[in-house]
Design a protein around this motif. Sequence first.
Motif, mmCIF file in Angstrom:
data_model
loop_
_atom_site.group_PDB
_atom_site.id
_atom_site.type_symbol
_atom_site.label_atom_id
_atom_site.label_comp_id
_atom_site.label_asym_id
_atom_site.label_seq_id
_atom_site.Cartn_x
_atom_site.Cartn_y
_atom_site.Cartn_z
ATOM 1 N N ARG A 1 11.672 10.761 -0.041
ATOM 2 C CA ARG A 1 10.257 10.954 -0.343
ATOM 3 C C ARG A 1 9.516 9.614 -0.359
ATOM 4 N N ARG A 2 8.246 9.667 0.055
ATOM 5 C CA ARG A 2 7.309 8.530 -0.026
ATOM 6 C C ARG A 2 7.820 7.254 0.627
ATOM 7 N N CYS A 3 8.538 7.392 1.733
ATOM 8 C CA CYS A 3 8.990 6.224 2.501
ATOM 9 C C CYS A 3 7.945 5.882 3.553
ATOM 10 N N ARG A 4 7.979 4.648 4.019
ATOM 11 C CA ARG A 4 7.109 4.230 5.114
ATOM 12 C C ARG A 4 8.001 3.715 6.229
ATOM 13 N N ILE A 5 7.919 4.381 7.390
ATOM 14 C CA ILE A 5 8.655 3.948 8.572
ATOM 15 C C ILE A 5 7.621 3.316 9.504
ATOM 16 N N ALA A 6 7.712 2.004 9.659
ATOM 17 C CA ALA A 6 6.720 1.238 10.403
ATOM 18 C C ALA A 6 6.766 1.563 11.897
ATOM 19 N N PRO A 7 5.697 1.271 12.625
ATOM 20 C CA PRO A 7 5.647 1.563 14.058
ATOM 21 C C PRO A 7 6.821 0.954 14.829
ATOM 22 N N ASN A 8 7.272 1.723 15.814
ATOM 23 C CA ASN A 8 8.307 1.318 16.784
ATOM 24 C C ASN A 8 9.701 1.135 16.198
ATOM 25 N N VAL A 9 9.953 1.661 15.013
ATOM 26 C CA VAL A 9 11.287 1.609 14.416
ATOM 27 C C VAL A 9 12.154 2.691 15.055
ATOM 28 N N VAL A 10 13.425 2.352 15.277
ATOM 29 C CA VAL A 10 14.393 3.326 15.774
ATOM 30 C C VAL A 10 15.428 3.546 14.671
ATOM 31 N N ILE A 11 15.582 4.801 14.253
ATOM 32 C CA ILE A 11 16.565 5.153 13.231
ATOM 33 C C ILE A 11 17.633 5.999 13.922
ATOM 34 N N ASP A 12 18.827 5.446 14.021
ATOM 35 C CA ASP A 12 19.921 6.088 14.756
ATOM 36 C C ASP A 12 20.429 7.319 14.017
ATOM 37 N N ASP A 13 21.230 8.111 14.713
ATOM 38 C CA ASP A 13 21.773 9.350 14.187
ATOM 39 C C ASP A 13 22.462 9.161 12.832
ATOM 40 N N ARG A 14 22.268 10.137 11.956
ATOM 41 C CA ARG A 14 22.946 10.255 10.656
ATOM 42 C C ARG A 14 22.651 9.119 9.663
ATOM 43 N N VAL A 15 21.608 8.381 9.862
ATOM 44 C CA VAL A 15 21.213 7.332 8.906
ATOM 45 C C VAL A 15 20.481 7.978 7.744
ATOM 46 N N MET A 16 20.720 7.431 6.542
ATOM 47 C CA MET A 16 20.023 7.914 5.340
ATOM 48 C C MET A 16 19.180 6.801 4.759
ATOM 49 N N PRO B 1 0.842 -1.205 0.000
ATOM 50 C CA PRO B 1 0.000 0.000 0.000
ATOM 51 C C PRO B 1 0.875 1.252 0.000
ATOM 52 N N ALA B 2 0.352 2.304 -0.603
ATOM 53 C CA ALA B 2 1.076 3.576 -0.636
ATOM 54 C C ALA B 2 1.202 4.128 0.778
ATOM 55 N N PRO B 3 2.292 4.843 1.055
ATOM 56 C CA PRO B 3 2.424 5.441 2.387
ATOM 57 C C PRO B 3 1.304 6.446 2.651
ATOM 58 N N ARG B 4 0.937 6.567 3.915
ATOM 59 C CA ARG B 4 -0.021 7.586 4.335
ATOM 60 C C ARG B 4 0.801 8.713 4.948
ATOM 61 N N PRO B 5 1.011 9.788 4.194
ATOM 62 C CA PRO B 5 1.903 10.852 4.651
ATOM 63 C C PRO B 5 1.526 11.394 6.026
ATOM 64 N N GLY B 6 2.557 11.651 6.833
ATOM 65 C CA GLY B 6 2.342 12.239 8.146
ATOM 66 C C GLY B 6 3.167 11.543 9.209
ATOM 67 N N THR B 7 3.181 12.153 10.365
ATOM 68 C CA THR B 7 3.937 11.632 11.502
ATOM 69 C C THR B 7 2.983 11.359 12.647
ATOM 70 N N ALA B 8 3.039 10.155 13.186
ATOM 71 C CA ALA B 8 2.177 9.790 14.322
ATOM 72 C C ALA B 8 2.499 10.676 15.518
ATOM 73 N N THR B 9 1.496 10.934 16.313
ATOM 74 C CA THR B 9 1.687 11.814 17.476
ATOM 75 C C THR B 9 2.633 11.219 18.508
ATOM 76 N N THR B 10 2.795 9.904 18.500
ATOM 77 C CA THR B 10 3.682 9.257 19.474
ATOM 78 C C THR B 10 5.106 9.068 18.947
ATOM 79 N N ALA B 11 5.375 9.523 17.733
ATOM 80 C CA ALA B 11 6.729 9.428 17.177
ATOM 81 C C ALA B 11 7.595 10.547 17.744
ATOM 82 N N VAL B 12 8.891 10.269 17.878
ATOM 83 C CA VAL B 12 9.849 11.276 18.347
ATOM 84 C C VAL B 12 10.847 11.502 17.215
#
Length: 162
Positions: free
Chosen positions: A145-160, A107-118
């Motif tokens: 652009r148009r990426c999907r970051i699934a719930p509870n993922v942690v992306i460390d500093d300086r990752v692309m 499915p296409a990403p649903r643009p936006g940031t969840a309120t519980t994301a940091v």
Amino acid sequence: MPDPRFFTVAGPLTLEHLAAVTSVELASDVAPSLLIRDVAPLDHAGPTEISFLDNRKYVDAFSTSKAGACFVHPDLAHRAPSGMALLLTRTPYKAYALAAQALYPPPAPRPGTATTAVVNPTARIGEGTEIGAGVVVGAGVRIGRRCRIAPNVVIDDRVMIG
């Protein structure tokens, strides 16, 4: 057969479209406009479904299959039941996997940031990207652009990503 609770079929798709997506050859007697609605194993497939034969030990199942179409190695095409549309390839399993991806695209990403994301303020998030619940995005992160970051993922500093 994919579970409809989790997957949404994008079909029907024509055999011509599936042949193009999978880079296979349609047998000469195949109607390119034949519509395929789903994927299925040889022994469960019906007239609007596509299957594959990759292992010779399933030739008997292939020979009696009710599948409307099938990916098959050219050397085994003569074993097909009458009326089955054949898509000829030296890599039937790969072609079947590509067809399944075409029938069940993510499915296409649903643009936006969840309120519980940091999300660190120095992170750059591309247009149309979805950031799921509980996600943590570190400093200096770049997400395309148009990426999907699934719930509870942690992306460390300086990752692309993307």
